[in-house]
Design an enzyme around this catalytic site. Structure first.
Site, PDB file in Angstrom:
ATOM      1  N   SER A 131       0.381  42.177 -17.910  1.00 15.69           N
ATOM      2  CA  SER A 131       1.709  42.551 -18.569  1.00 15.69           C
ATOM      3  C   SER A 131       2.799  42.517 -17.552  1.00 15.69           C
ATOM      4  O   SER A 131       3.102  41.387 -16.898  1.00 15.69           O
ATOM      5  CB  SER A 131       1.661  44.025 -19.340  1.00 15.69           C
ATOM      6  N   HIS A 158       4.391  43.513 -26.441  1.00 14.21           N
ATOM      7  CA  HIS A 158       3.585  42.444 -26.796  1.00 14.21           C
ATOM      8  C   HIS A 158       3.210  42.247 -28.404  1.00 14.21           C
ATOM      9  O   HIS A 158       2.186  42.013 -28.757  1.00 14.21           O
ATOM     10  CB  HIS A 158       2.069  42.358 -26.100  1.00 14.21           C
TER      11      HIS A 158
END
Length: 308
Positions: A89, A193
């Site tokens: 991430s 996300h």
């Protein structure tokens, strides 16, 4: 072959940066970064409480700064000699700096804008994320989709992270997928996300357009699909789009295996990715840089595995 990795949001804990600032030049470096991005990284890394560093706009630049600082304590990346780099991430921005796609200041400037944009997107709806421990991935993914949740992180080693509204996550606690032992809420302030982050993408596209990325000097492995990326422009493009798309860390680890990984070193605040690697990459040596006390062991790992 050594793989150098950087953790994502949720890895931060109060005061975790404190011992690193005692290293020569570290405090001055972090102070300069703080001035450059308009955020007091020293305060948030040493004195702020858990709620303060949970804030997306704070956590993301703090994590990237910690990763850069801890890696710098080992020397420049050419000296560390990893065969590949990757990040989970927001850790992908740290990895982009390791690969030479962005310099440290550009990486921190981008992550500051990323954190602010994602915090704004998260404020629209009350959302969050939770890790599912155990269970069959295919069964879990289908179950999450029935509940309206997104499998935002498919981490491998039996771990999937669900993301969605707080009401959807509450429903998941009451109705776990078959085989899932536990659902653990993560220390994040939004459904990252997922489609909830779509408003942040446009902001990041504008920020990325102001940068001049270089092509990676070391193999860069992307969260999007676990593929290696040789173009700096493509790395940057993927960093932008990834905020609203699932993290496929399982595919990253498959690529590490295909590349011939023998050791994995996770920069500060390490622990999460080494834990996944221990389960998914048996036989691979792992080490997490938690404090400067781990530097000697990290140097030994590098000496044994770098360039192999």
């Amino acid at each position: 072959m050594l793989v150098l990795v950087a953790p994502g949001q949720g890895a931060q804990t109060p005061g975790f940066l404190t011992p690193w600032l005692d290293l020569p030049g570290a405090a001055d470096r972090v102070a300069a970064w703080s001035d450059a991005i308009g955020l007091d990284l020293v305060h948030y890394g040493t004195q702020a409480d858990a709620d303060a560093i949970r804030d997306t706009a704070v956590a993301q630049p703090l994590l990237v700064a910690a990763g850069l600082l801890s890696a710098a304590a080992l020397g420049d990346i050419s000296g560390i000699g990893p065969g590949a780099v990757a990040g989970h991430s927001v850790g992908e921005i740290t990895a982009a700096a390791f690969a030479g796609v962005l310099d440290d200041t550009a990486a921190l400037g981008l992550v500051r804008k990323r954190g602010l944009a994602m915090a704004d997107a998260a404020a629209v709806t009350r959302t969050g994320m939770a890790a599912l421990l155990g269970g069959d991935p295919e069964v879990s993914v289908a179950h999450l989709e029935r509940l309206g949740l997104t499998p935002a992180n498919i981490n491998g080693a039996g771990q999937i992270v669900a993301a969605g509204t707080l009401e959807q996550l509450a429903a998941l606690n009451e109705d776990k997928p078959e085989g899932v032992r536990k659902v653990v809420a993560l220390k994040v302030a939004g459904a990252f996300h997922t489609h909830h982050m779509a408003p942040a993408v446009e902001t990041l596209e504008k920020a990325a357009a102001e940068l001049s990325p270089a092509d990676p000097k070391v193999t860069y492995v992307s969260n999007k699909d676990g593929r290696t990326v040789a173009s700096g422009a493509e790395v940057l493009q993927r960093l932008v789009g990834q905020v609203a798309n699932p993290v496929r860390w399982d595919l990253c680890m498959e690529t590490f295996r295909e590349l011939g990984v023998t050791a994995l070193l996770e920069v500060c605040p390490g622990g999460t990715l080494t834990g996944l690697a221990k389960r998914a990459l048996p036989g691979v040596a792992t080490l997490a840089l938690k404090t400067p006390d781990d530097l000697d062991a990290a140097r030994a790992l590098i000496a044994e595995h770098a360039g192999a």
